[in-house]
Design a protein around this motif. Structure first.
Motif, PDB file in Angstrom:
ATOM      1  N   THR A  31       1.224  -1.012  -0.143  1.00 58.18           N
ATOM      2  CA  THR A  31      -0.037  -0.046   0.094  1.00 58.18           C
ATOM      3  C   THR A  31       0.714   1.183   0.171  1.00 58.18           C
ATOM      4  O   THR A  31       1.605   1.532   0.097  1.00 58.18           O
ATOM      5  CB  THR A  31      -1.070   0.169   1.074  1.00 58.18           C
ATOM      6  N   ILE A  32       0.297   2.534  -0.780  1.00 62.31           N
ATOM      7  CA  ILE A  32       0.717   3.053  -0.813  1.00 62.31           C
ATOM      8  C   ILE A  32       0.594   4.489   0.715  1.00 62.31           C
ATOM      9  O   ILE A  32      -0.135   4.361   1.082  1.00 62.31           O
ATOM     10  CB  ILE A  32       0.694   4.443  -2.103  1.00 62.31           C
ATOM     11  N   VAL A  33       2.307   4.620   0.960  1.00 64.20           N
ATOM     12  CA  VAL A  33       2.191   5.224   2.208  1.00 64.20           C
ATOM     13  C   VAL A  33       2.739   6.575   2.519  1.00 64.20           C
ATOM     14  O   VAL A  33       3.609   7.387   1.526  1.00 64.20           O
ATOM     15  CB  VAL A  33       3.432   5.160   3.232  1.00 64.20           C
ATOM     16  N   TYR A  34       2.425   7.417   2.417  1.00 63.83           N
ATOM     17  CA  TYR A  34       2.963   9.499   2.928  1.00 63.83           C
ATOM     18  C   TYR A  34       3.898   9.566   4.016  1.00 63.83           C
ATOM     19  O   TYR A  34       4.295   8.287   4.900  1.00 63.83           O
ATOM     20  CB  TYR A  34       1.835  10.115   3.864  1.00 63.83           C
ATOM     21  N   TYR A  35       4.890   9.968   3.431  1.00 67.69           N
ATOM     22  CA  TYR A  35       6.595  10.348   3.920  1.00 67.69           C
ATOM     23  C   TYR A  35       6.490  11.572   4.050  1.00 67.69           C
ATOM     24  O   TYR A  35       6.360  12.351   3.268  1.00 67.69           O
ATOM     25  CB  TYR A  35       7.796   9.671   3.515  1.00 67.69           C
ATOM     26  N   LYS A  36       7.269  12.223   5.326  1.00 67.80           N
ATOM     27  CA  LYS A  36       7.371  12.823   5.409  1.00 67.80           C
ATOM     28  C   LYS A  36       9.159  13.112   5.258  1.00 67.80           C
ATOM     29  O   LYS A  36      10.158  12.120   5.863  1.00 67.80           O
ATOM     30  CB  LYS A  36       7.947  13.699   7.105  1.00 67.80           C
ATOM     31  N   CYS A  37      10.086  14.037   3.747  1.00 67.97           N
ATOM     32  CA  CYS A  37      11.039  13.879   3.463  1.00 67.97           C
ATOM     33  C   CYS A  37      11.944  15.134   3.953  1.00 67.97           C
ATOM     34  O   CYS A  37      11.690  16.213   3.549  1.00 67.97           O
ATOM     35  CB  CYS A  37      10.707  13.497   1.986  1.00 67.97           C
ATOM     36  N   GLU A  38      13.070  14.593   4.187  1.00 69.07           N
ATOM     37  CA  GLU A  38      14.202  15.356   4.982  1.00 69.07           C
ATOM     38  C   GLU A  38      14.883  15.678   3.049  1.00 69.07           C
ATOM     39  O   GLU A  38      15.897  14.827   2.914  1.00 69.07           O
ATOM     40  CB  GLU A  38      15.525  16.137   6.246  1.00 69.07           C
ATOM     41  N   LYS A  50       5.597   3.574  -2.713  1.00 69.47           N
ATOM     42  CA  LYS A  50       4.817   2.566  -1.833  1.00 69.47           C
ATOM     43  C   LYS A  50       6.759   1.802  -0.601  1.00 69.47           C
ATOM     44  O   LYS A  50       7.566   2.246  -0.919  1.00 69.47           O
ATOM     45  CB  LYS A  50       5.036   1.024  -2.315  1.00 69.47           C
ATOM     46  N   PRO A  51       6.643   1.104   0.498  1.00 72.33           N
ATOM     47  CA  PRO A  51       7.487   1.128   1.107  1.00 72.33           C
ATOM     48  C   PRO A  51       8.806   0.248   0.926  1.00 72.33           C
ATOM     49  O   PRO A  51       9.637   0.872   1.249  1.00 72.33           O
ATOM     50  CB  PRO A  51       7.093  -0.378   2.462  1.00 72.33           C
ATOM     51  N   SER A  52       9.032  -0.222  -0.125  1.00 74.64           N
ATOM     52  CA  SER A  52      10.187  -0.947  -1.319  1.00 74.64           C
ATOM     53  C   SER A  52      10.496   0.267  -1.709  1.00 74.64           C
ATOM     54  O   SER A  52      11.814   0.178  -1.879  1.00 74.64           O
ATOM     55  CB  SER A  52       9.328  -2.278  -1.907  1.00 74.64           C
ATOM     56  N   VAL A  53       9.314   1.299  -2.221  1.00 77.04           N
ATOM     57  CA  VAL A  53      10.944   2.650  -3.234  1.00 77.04           C
ATOM     58  C   VAL A  53      10.628   3.189  -1.709  1.00 77.04           C
ATOM     59  O   VAL A  53      11.590   3.837  -2.400  1.00 77.04           O
ATOM     60  CB  VAL A  53       9.307   3.046  -4.257  1.00 77.04           C
ATOM     61  N   ALA A  54      10.501   3.879  -0.917  1.00 78.80           N
ATOM     62  CA  ALA A  54      10.502   3.592  -0.073  1.00 78.80           C
ATOM     63  C   ALA A  54      12.667   4.386  -0.106  1.00 78.80           C
ATOM     64  O   ALA A  54      13.001   4.595   0.064  1.00 78.80           O
ATOM     65  CB  ALA A  54      10.418   4.526   1.473  1.00 78.80           C
ATOM     66  N   ARG A  55      12.644   2.468   0.971  1.00 77.31           N
ATOM     67  CA  ARG A  55      13.984   2.488   0.784  1.00 77.31           C
ATOM     68  C   ARG A  55      14.835   2.550  -0.077  1.00 77.31           C
ATOM     69  O   ARG A  55      15.527   2.945   0.067  1.00 77.31           O
ATOM     70  CB  ARG A  55      13.392   0.239   1.280  1.00 77.31           C
ATOM     71  N   LEU A  56      14.291   2.130  -1.583  1.00 73.78           N
ATOM     72  CA  LEU A  56      15.519   2.301  -2.335  1.00 73.78           C
ATOM     73  C   LEU A  56      15.311   3.249  -3.011  1.00 73.78           C
ATOM     74  O   LEU A  56      17.040   3.706  -2.572  1.00 73.78           O
ATOM     75  CB  LEU A  56      14.418   1.282  -3.620  1.00 73.78           C
TER      76      LEU A  56
END
Length: 70
Positions: A31-38, A50-56
């Motif tokens: 599932t797509i998740v929102y992230y606050k990104c620095e 997606k969590p996999s994309v965020a890790r990458l």
């Protein structure tokens, strides 16, 4: 010059390149998740991945940190 980046396929100076890591991460059953990104300039933005994309993205050092929101 990079043109038309779409789902892990890049057109650079008329040649097509495939980013298989990105394609596998994007096609993960998550599932797509929102992230606050620095960002690298220490500013902040919100993105959804997606969590996999965020890790990458973190592994490739596109952001300094990502905090899951919600």
């Amino acid at each position: 010059m990079i043109k038309n980046i779409t789902n892990g396929i890049f057109n650079i100076n008329g040649k097509l390149y495939t980013d298989t890591e990105w394609i596998e991460a994007w096609n993960a059953n998550e599932t797509i998740v929102y992230y606050k990104c620095e960002m690298l300039n220490h500013g902040w933005c919100y993105k959804c991945y997606k969590p996999s994309v965020a890790r990458l993205v973190l592994q490739r050092k596109m952001y300094l940190q990502m905090i899951k929101v919600g």
